[in-house]
Design an enzyme around this catalytic site. Structure first.
Site, PDB file in Angstrom:
ATOM      1  N   ASN A  18       0.882  -1.170   0.000  1.00  0.00           N
ATOM      2  CA  ASN A  18       0.000   0.000   0.000  1.00  0.00           C
ATOM      3  C   ASN A  18       0.913   1.212   0.000  1.00  0.00           C
ATOM      4  O   ASN A  18       1.413   1.635   1.044  1.00  0.00           O
ATOM      5  CB  ASN A  18      -0.906  -0.019   1.231  1.00  0.00           C
ATOM      6  CG  ASN A  18      -1.861   1.160   1.279  1.00  0.00           C
ATOM      7  OD1 ASN A  18      -1.816   2.050   0.441  1.00  0.00           O
ATOM      8  ND2 ASN A  18      -2.724   1.175   2.284  1.00  0.00           N
ATOM      9  N   ARG A  99      -2.633  -2.208  -3.422  1.00  0.00           N
ATOM     10  CA  ARG A  99      -3.839  -1.424  -3.222  1.00  0.00           C
ATOM     11  C   ARG A  99      -3.724  -0.183  -4.106  1.00  0.00           C
ATOM     12  O   ARG A  99      -2.805   0.612  -3.954  1.00  0.00           O
ATOM     13  CB  ARG A  99      -3.980  -0.991  -1.765  1.00  0.00           C
ATOM     14  CG  ARG A  99      -5.225  -0.126  -1.537  1.00  0.00           C
ATOM     15  CD  ARG A  99      -5.164   0.618  -0.226  1.00  0.00           C
ATOM     16  NE  ARG A  99      -6.355   1.453  -0.047  1.00  0.00           N
ATOM     17  CZ  ARG A  99      -6.346   2.648   0.507  1.00  0.00           C
ATOM     18  NH1 ARG A  99      -5.207   3.174   0.933  1.00  0.00           N
ATOM     19  NH2 ARG A  99      -7.455   3.323   0.640  1.00  0.00           N
ATOM     20  N   HIS A 188     -12.604   2.562  -0.173  1.00  0.00           N
ATOM     21  CA  HIS A 188     -12.539   1.526   0.869  1.00  0.00           C
ATOM     22  C   HIS A 188     -13.319   0.278   0.440  1.00  0.00           C
ATOM     23  O   HIS A 188     -13.746  -0.521   1.267  1.00  0.00           O
ATOM     24  CB  HIS A 188     -13.097   2.027   2.213  1.00  0.00           C
ATOM     25  CG  HIS A 188     -12.332   3.154   2.817  1.00  0.00           C
ATOM     26  ND1 HIS A 188     -12.954   4.168   3.515  1.00  0.00           N
ATOM     27  CD2 HIS A 188     -11.015   3.434   2.839  1.00  0.00           C
ATOM     28  CE1 HIS A 188     -12.062   5.035   3.938  1.00  0.00           C
ATOM     29  NE2 HIS A 188     -10.864   4.605   3.535  1.00  0.00           N
ATOM     30  N   ARG A 249     -10.055  15.202   6.628  1.00  0.00           N
ATOM     31  CA  ARG A 249     -10.933  15.559   5.522  1.00  0.00           C
ATOM     32  C   ARG A 249     -12.324  15.885   6.057  1.00  0.00           C
ATOM     33  O   ARG A 249     -12.784  15.255   7.010  1.00  0.00           O
ATOM     34  CB  ARG A 249     -10.999  14.413   4.505  1.00  0.00           C
ATOM     35  CG  ARG A 249      -9.749  14.301   3.651  1.00  0.00           C
ATOM     36  CD  ARG A 249      -9.756  13.041   2.805  1.00  0.00           C
ATOM     37  NE  ARG A 249      -9.176  11.916   3.530  1.00  0.00           N
ATOM     38  CZ  ARG A 249      -9.128  10.666   3.063  1.00  0.00           C
ATOM     39  NH1 ARG A 249      -9.636  10.378   1.887  1.00  0.00           N
ATOM     40  NH2 ARG A 249      -8.580   9.709   3.788  1.00  0.00           N
ATOM     41  N   GLU A 392      -7.846  -5.856   4.727  1.00  0.00           N
ATOM     42  CA  GLU A 392      -7.692  -5.532   3.319  1.00  0.00           C
ATOM     43  C   GLU A 392      -6.501  -6.257   2.705  1.00  0.00           C
ATOM     44  O   GLU A 392      -6.541  -6.655   1.536  1.00  0.00           O
ATOM     45  CB  GLU A 392      -7.537  -4.027   3.144  1.00  0.00           C
ATOM     46  CG  GLU A 392      -8.789  -3.245   3.514  1.00  0.00           C
ATOM     47  CD  GLU A 392      -8.561  -1.758   3.594  1.00  0.00           C
ATOM     48  OE1 GLU A 392      -8.863  -1.068   2.613  1.00  0.00           O
ATOM     49  OE2 GLU A 392      -8.068  -1.299   4.649  1.00  0.00           O
TER      50      GLU A 392
END
Length: 413
Positions: A18, A99, A188, A249, A392
């Site tokens: 990632n 990813r 996601h 965010r 993940e």
């Protein structure tokens, strides 16, 4: 992390990467068993004080040195793995799974990476300027260091590719939207898809028979409504900015704020982009983006931290209510990722006062610390409230293994 017999066959392992703008997170694992050989992170790439931290066989290795770029960072990963008895360069791996944040309209399933795929991922950088360029850098670094190993891109947006038209369409000029790829993509997705399956398994039900609301709550946060195993809505949009309040965010935002800031505060587009991606959300309201630090400030009565938390919960409940109506009936509400898995107060506050809808948490079950997937609602509650750890990396490893095996690339190495 489970230990393994390091003398066993190495070629069944997948390296999952990632790659961020200044970091590389990685896991070396066996996708069938889920056993993790090693995991770690390289931080502060391109800065003067780079570092790596790795966990293998229950031992933590830390090393500080300057990391000039992603290729240097990946070499550091391989050196650190080798020192722990996992020599990737000489012993090889079955595949490398990446990813990749944004797949646009082009990519909606795990994809074997070739020159054309790499170019397309790079061209999608305008939709994810903080993410896709770093993902490309990770892919190019592996090409340089492991040129014969097949690589697979697993896209954050893939699970949400088939959203209903009403859910994915923004109400702007249709020709402009089509010309510039403007739609709700969602993010996601790898986590939401994995957790959807794990929640169904925990309940002993077929995902096709369940309506689920899933909250992936980490530094980035998103919600999804899943009907019969297929997503029908999600909170993130064209970019990962939309939706829930996040670490840095803002989530949902009146788009007029952007033009107002440009005119009134004389910010240029790059300054606005930095404000919204790096200096908003929990951080913008409280000064911190780590939820543990936020809770410490709240315990000390910090008014800004308390407001940030209230805004965070307000947005969670907003989406919970919307998805309850959208689905019509809900069988399970699931919390996952760092905040979702480890913060009982968030889970309790998110569903507080919803008993008339069959939604409640058991205070004892909710407060209990556990790593396993579990139910935290009363046994007789009509709606199951769950905590399901996401994984993940395992999902990416399994997808990479499947794609490479189906392509026949592994036998050609």
């Amino acid at each position: 992390m489970k230990n393994r017999d390091v003398a066993s066959d190495r070629t069944d392992r997948v390296l999952v990467l990632n790659s961020g703008s200044s970091s590389i997170k990685y896991q070396l694992l066996e996708p069938v068993s889920g056993v993790v050989d090693a995991s770690g992170i390289v931080e502060r790439i391109g800065e003067g004080n780079g570092a790596i931290e790795q966990r293998a066989d229950g031992e933590i290795t830390r090393r500080a040195e300057r990391v000039a770029d992603h290729t240097t960072g990946l070499r550091l990963v391989f050196d650190t793995l080798s020192a722990a008895g996992r020599d990737v360069l000489s012993e090889g791996v079955f595949a490398v799974g990446h990813r990749v944040v944004h797949g646009g309209e082009t990519f909606y399933r795990p994809t074997l990476i070739d020159d054309g795929v790499l170019t397309a991922i790079s061209e999608l950088s305008s939709l994810a300027p903080l993410h896709n360029p770093a993902n490309v850098a990770g892919i190019e670094s592996v090409r340089e260091l492991l040129p014969s190993v097949p690589q697979v891109a697993v896209f954050d947006t893939a699970f949400f590719h088939g959203l209903p038209a009403a859910a994915k369409t923004y109400a702007i000029d249709g020709e402009i939207a089509a010309a510039h790829g403007i739609r709700r993509y969602g993010f996601h997705g790898t986590s939401h898809e994995y957790v959807c399956g794990q929640a169904a398994e925990l309940l002993g039900r077929d995902p096709a028979q369940l309506n689920q609301i899933i909250f992936h709550l980490g530094n980035g946060a998103s919600a999804s409504a899943v009907q019969g195993g297929r997503p029908v809505d999600t909170s993130m949009g064209l970019t990962p900015l939309e939706g829930l309040v996040m670490g840095s965010r803002p989530g949902d935002l009146d788009p007029g704020i952007v033009s107002h800031l440009m005119r009134s505060a004389h910010l240029d587009i790059d300054q606005v982009d930095t404000l919204l991606n790096r200096d908003s959300g929990i951080k913008g309201l409280s000064g911190v983006n780590d939820f543990r630090e936020l809770q410490r400030l709240m315990a000390n009565g910090d008014s800004a931290a308390l407001l940030a938390y209230d805004v965070y919960i307000h947005r969670l409940r907003h989406y919970l209510g919307a998805y309850l109506v959208e689905l019509g009936a809900v069988d399970a509400i699931t919390f996952t990722a760092g905040v979702g898995e480890n913060t009982p107060r968030v889970r309790a506050d998110a569903v507080a006062g919803l008993e008339r809808f069959g939604i409640a948490v058991d205070p004892v079950a909710n407060a209990a610390r556990a790593r396993a997937a579990r139910r935290i609602s009363p046994p007789d509650a009509p709606v199951a409230v769950l905590v399901v750890p996401t994984n993940e990396e395992l999902a990416i490893a399994r997808a990479a293994r499947r794609v490479v095996a189906e392509s026949g690339c592994a036998s050609a190495r």
